[in-house]
Design an enzyme around this catalytic site. Structure first.
Site, PDB file in Angstrom:
ATOM      1  N   SER A   9      41.905  50.650  41.877  1.00  0.00           N
ATOM      2  CA  SER A   9      42.362  52.044  41.894  1.00  0.00           C
ATOM      3  C   SER A   9      43.747  52.161  42.512  1.00  0.00           C
ATOM      4  CB  SER A   9      41.359  52.907  42.664  1.00  0.00           C
ATOM      5  OG  SER A   9      41.121  52.354  43.936  1.00  0.00           O
ATOM      6  N   CYS A  33      32.043  42.610  52.278  1.00  0.00           N
ATOM      7  CA  CYS A  33      32.790  42.344  53.523  1.00  0.00           C
ATOM      8  C   CYS A  33      32.364  43.314  54.611  1.00  0.00           C
ATOM      9  CB  CYS A  33      34.297  42.408  53.270  1.00  0.00           C
ATOM     10  SG  CYS A  33      34.873  44.005  52.711  1.00  0.00           S
TER      11      CYS A  33
HETATM   12  N1  SAH Z   1      39.654  40.821  45.576  1.00  0.00           N
HETATM   13  C1  SAH Z   1      40.870  41.203  46.252  1.00  0.00           C
HETATM   14  C2  SAH Z   1      40.623  42.053  47.480  1.00  0.00           C
HETATM   15  C3  SAH Z   1      39.852  43.322  47.207  1.00  0.00           C
HETATM   16  S1  SAH Z   1      40.030  44.536  48.441  1.00  0.00           S
HETATM   17  C4  SAH Z   1      41.679  39.955  46.571  1.00  0.00           C
HETATM   18  O1  SAH Z   1      41.194  38.838  46.311  1.00  0.00           O
HETATM   19  O2  SAH Z   1      42.796  40.065  47.063  1.00  0.00           O
HETATM   20  C5  SAH Z   1      39.296  45.915  47.691  1.00  0.00           C
HETATM   21  C6  SAH Z   1      40.121  46.594  46.620  1.00  0.00           C
HETATM   22  O3  SAH Z   1      39.298  47.610  46.040  1.00  0.00           O
HETATM   23  C7  SAH Z   1      41.379  47.303  47.061  1.00  0.00           C
HETATM   24  O4  SAH Z   1      42.464  46.768  46.346  1.00  0.00           O
HETATM   25  C8  SAH Z   1      41.185  48.785  46.683  1.00  0.00           C
HETATM   26  O5  SAH Z   1      42.358  49.369  46.162  1.00  0.00           O
HETATM   27  C9  SAH Z   1      40.121  48.689  45.622  1.00  0.00           C
HETATM   28  N2  SAH Z   1      39.222  49.837  45.440  1.00  0.00           N
HETATM   29  C10 SAH Z   1      38.567  50.537  46.383  1.00  0.00           C
HETATM   30  N3  SAH Z   1      37.733  51.428  45.835  1.00  0.00           N
HETATM   31  C11 SAH Z   1      37.830  51.281  44.478  1.00  0.00           C
HETATM   32  C12 SAH Z   1      37.194  51.887  43.359  1.00  0.00           C
HETATM   33  N4  SAH Z   1      36.263  52.834  43.528  1.00  0.00           N
HETATM   34  N5  SAH Z   1      37.544  51.488  42.124  1.00  0.00           N
HETATM   35  C13 SAH Z   1      38.503  50.538  41.953  1.00  0.00           C
HETATM   36  N6  SAH Z   1      39.100  49.904  42.986  1.00  0.00           N
HETATM   37  C14 SAH Z   1      38.797  50.275  44.227  1.00  0.00           C
END
Ligand code: SAH
Length: 394
Positions: free
Chosen positions: A248, A337
């Site tokens: 998002s 996490c």
């Molecule tokens: N897998 C990534 C880290 C993920 S952190 C890596 O390896 O670097 C979690 C992510 O989820 C963030 O980038 C945040 O922007 C996104 N996020 C949070 N809620 C969301 C939603 N409802 N839909 C899509 N993305 C979301």
């Protein structure tokens, strides 16, 4: 030296070297924000030296359980040296490393990541805030680096009564950095990125994903909560030819696209989707799409055990959808996490998702955070990231 006296019977966790004293465990005593206090049992036994946090529910964070220890500049130099020495013994396939991981490194409230020649710090408790200049000097001396950026723009600072702060503490210049992780080059912006800029704790799991994508011949990959596409780059490196990053955050996705080019992969093999993951999974199901591999790496749904129940439903929901969207024989790499969700509970949630989806799966691996985010044996709260690599039955 100000003295904090613990209620009778509440000294046990400190005696087991758990580093927190909660407000409710304190019989009497107080101090200024971050001031060093001597913590004693009701009988007057020394328990620890700690930093007082007048506003936080975690009222004292222990610095040392050794009565002879003085909490001074030398103490911080020694703790930092010990943390750095531990990192030099670890197999870290990157020039980006977590150098200081709070409680696990005996420095509660301090996070320091190194990205190439730049340090990024988070000062999250009254104690480390009070000792900030000493800590900064010790960090620069121990690493020999000249740039340190502060990312203390984290909500927990409010619980400590501290304002959010960002900016250069030492050095200056570009906040955009390119790091090398495994065989990949990845960019990040220490001023704009999430947390300190990048999720270093998933480093080894990205490599594992690349290897698994190759091993199981996965071609289509859906990377949910992709952030800047670390797992997407891993999928491409593993031979995937149709990778979708869903997040998002538009800036994070722009970086994911850039990472495909930066690493010389075919741009046509990757697509970014700026959308809600839950809605995206439902849409793909409606369209009858399937994927050979899916990554689910959501943000912290349950910061504490109190949030566990609602979070469990949210985890189950995306895992159920993910398992259904997988092609037979496909791979699910699913994470939580949340400190409030134990590895056991997470396994149960994924099991429940499998039941609901009527999908059977084999657990190929159970994973955690990279070891530069250490867990110590005295501090179970330090365990937060857990993941299951699941092979859907064919
Ligand atoms: N897998 C990534 C880290 C993920 S952190 C890596 O390896 O670097 C979690 C992510 O989820 C963030 O980038 C945040 O922007 C996104 N996020 C949070 N809620 C969301 C939603 N409802 N839909 C899509 N993305 C979301």
């Amino acid at each position: 030296m100000k003295k904090i006296v613990i209620r009778a019977g509440k000294e046990r966790s400190l005696q087991r070297r758990h580093p927190w004293v909660f407000e409710g465990s304190i019989a009497r005593g107080g101090a200024d924000a971050g001031e060093t206090v001597r913590v004693e049992s009701a009988e007057g036994l020394f328990l620890c030296w700690g930093a007082f946090s007048p506003l936080s529910n975690i009222r004292v964070r222990a610095w040392s359980f050794d009565e002879a220890q003085r909490i001074d500049a030398t103490f911080f130099q020694q703790r930092i040296a010990k943390a750095l020495a531990m990192r030099t013994r670890l197999p870290i396939a990157s020039d980006a490393v977590r150098l200081i991981h709070g409680e696990a490194d005996g420095l509660p409230g301090l996070i320091v990541d190194r990205y190439g020649d730049t340090l990024v710090g988070q000062f999250l408790s009254a104690g480390v805030e009070r000792w900030k200049v000493v800590i900064i000097d010790a960090l620069m001396a121990a690493t020999g680096l000249s740039r340190l950026y502060e990312r203390s723009d984290v909500q927990v600072r409010e619980l400590e009564g501290l304002p959010q702060q960002t900016g250069w503490l030492r050095g200056e210049g570009e906040t955009e950095i390119i790091i090398q992780e495994h065989q990949w080059r990845l960019s990040l912006d220490v001023a704009e990125g999430h947390k300190t800029g990048y999720y270093l704790d998933q480093r080894d799991n990205r490599k594992k994903f690349a290897d698994s994508v190759r091993q199981y011949g996965c071609k289509s990959v859906l990377n949910c909560f992709s952030y800047t596409g670390g797992f997407s780059v891993a999928a491409l490196a593993g031979g995937a030819t149709e990778v979708i990053s869903v997040d998002s955050s538009a800036p994070a996705l722009a970086r994911a696209d850039a990472h495909v080019r930066l690493n010389g992969f075919e741009p046509g093999h990757h697509r970014s989707l700026d959308a809600d993951v839950n809605a995206t999974l439902r849409n793909f199901l409606k369209e009858g799409r399937t994927f050979d591999a899916i990554v689910l790496d959501p943000p912290k749904f349950a910061p504490t055990v109190a949030h566990a129940e609602r979070a469990a439903r949210a985890y189950k929901d995306i895992n159920r959808l993910g398992l259904r969207l997988l092609a037979p024989g496909g791979l699910l790499f699913t994470f939580s996490c949340s400190g409030g969700i134990s590895p056991d509970l997470f396994h149960k949630i994924v099991a429940g998702a499998g039941l609901d989806a009527q999908v059977d799966g084999y657990i190929l691996d159970r994973v955690g955070a990279t070891p530069d985010h250490p867990q110590t044996i005295n501090f179970p709260e330090g365990e937060y990231l857990k993941g299951l690599l699941v092979l859907k039955a064919a």
